[in-house]
Design a protein around this motif. Structure first.
Motif, short mmCIF file in Angstrom:
data_model
loop_
_atom_site.label_atom_id
_atom_site.label_comp_id
_atom_site.label_asym_id
_atom_site.label_seq_id
_atom_site.Cartn_x
_atom_site.Cartn_y
_atom_site.Cartn_z
N GLY A 24 -46.04 79.14 -21.12
CA GLY A 24 -44.73 78.54 -20.96
C GLY A 24 -44.24 77.88 -22.26
O GLY A 24 -45.03 77.55 -23.14
N CYS A 58 -39.66 82.58 -19.69
CA CYS A 58 -39.56 83.25 -18.39
C CYS A 58 -38.11 83.33 -17.90
O CYS A 58 -37.81 84.02 -16.95
CB CYS A 58 -40.43 82.56 -17.36
SG CYS A 58 -39.78 80.96 -16.79
N CYS A 89 -42.38 78.07 -14.56
CA CYS A 89 -42.77 79.48 -14.70
C CYS A 89 -43.38 79.99 -13.39
O CYS A 89 -43.11 81.12 -12.97
CB CYS A 89 -43.77 79.64 -15.84
SG CYS A 89 -43.14 79.26 -17.48
#
Length: 275
Positions: free
Chosen positions: A34, A68, A105
């Motif tokens: 992330g 993401c 995420c």
């Protein structure tokens, strides 16, 4: 630049895969770190890698994983998020398990992609708290050292009320010997937001920090002998740290705000901490 900004700021080319533990062995596990861990919480990221390596599992990371696009989806640009989702499916579907320390995420992979964007990922998706607990139950993590600390667990909105992950982090913390857990007035489904979500820190960081200050002082009523706040969300780590600076108690202004891996790392390796 706006929160949606230039797509190049959020996406990358996936130029390679980094294998951990045994580079010559292929892994079915992808650690998706992330953006916040990759860019801001570097030492906290190293603790995650350290715990996974201590377990002996083989896992991969993407050396240029990109975003993401949960923030892009949250900002309302569904078309851009869908385009990114199609890209993610091609990369992530090569794995059997995706583990991420970021609840945003996790929610993107687990909920938003299938329910809102029509992408059903093949691999199982776990938050690191769930995966660490699985490793512990499988005997791959040994909690050897006492950690003599008084801590409070903070339920992040994304991990808690949006993903219903309440028990695994608490069970994981209970495995660490020596830990004394302070329970805030409101927890689990009733936990109070720290102000770190909903893109608030991006638009009004001062307001986000003040929300965290109020939470700690008025809703949680953290005691002065508290050693650390533990949470499963990197955005909460950053925002609670920002809010702690404005606490009335000078002692609590420097309180440690750490992730699950940092707590586990104290017990899995090194000397007895605290006391």
């Amino acid at each position: 630049m706006s929160i949606q900004g230039n797509r190049k700021e959020y996406n990358h080319s996936y130029s390679g895969v980094l294998a951990h533990r045994c580079p010559e062995m292929a892994s079915d596990i992808l650690l998706w770190l992330g953006c916040v861990y990759r860019k801001n919480l570097v030492s906290e990221k190293e603790s995650i890698l350290s715990v996974l390596k201590a377990s002996g599992v083989n896992f991969n990371t993407l050396d240029d994983e990109g975003c993401c696009y949960f923030p892009i989806f949250l900002a309302g640009n569904v078309d851009m998020a869908k385009e990114r989702a199609d890209e993610l499916e091609k990369i992530i579907s090569n794995y059997k398990l995706v583990v991420t320390p970021c609840p945003a995420c996790y929610r993107m992979f687990k909920q938003i992609l299938p329910e809102e964007l029509g992408i059903n990922l093949k691999p199982e998706v776990l938050h690191t708290s769930q995966f660490f607990l699985r490793l512990a139950k499988d005997g791959k993590l040994s909690f050897r050292n006492e950690v003599n600390m008084k801590i409070m667990y903070h339920d992040s909105c994304e991990l808690g009320r949006h993903s219903s992950i309440y028990d695994e982090p608490r069970e994981l913390i209970s495995l660490v010997p020596g830990i004394n857990v302070f329970k805030p007035r409101y927890e689990k489904e009733k936990a109070v937001c720290c102000g770190g979500g909903g893109l608030l820190p991006a638009f009004s960081p001062s307001l986000a920090a003040k929300v965290a200050t109020r939470k700690l002082e008025e809703e949680d009523r953290v005691p002065e002998d508290l050693d650390a706040i533990v949470t499963g969300c990197p955005q909460c780590i950053s925002n609670i740290r920002a809010g702690a600076r404005y606490l009335k108690s000078k002692k609590l202004r420097d309180i440690k705000v750490i992730n699950m891996a940092q707590l586990i790392e104290m017990s899995v390796g090194g000397d007895v901490y605290g006391g």
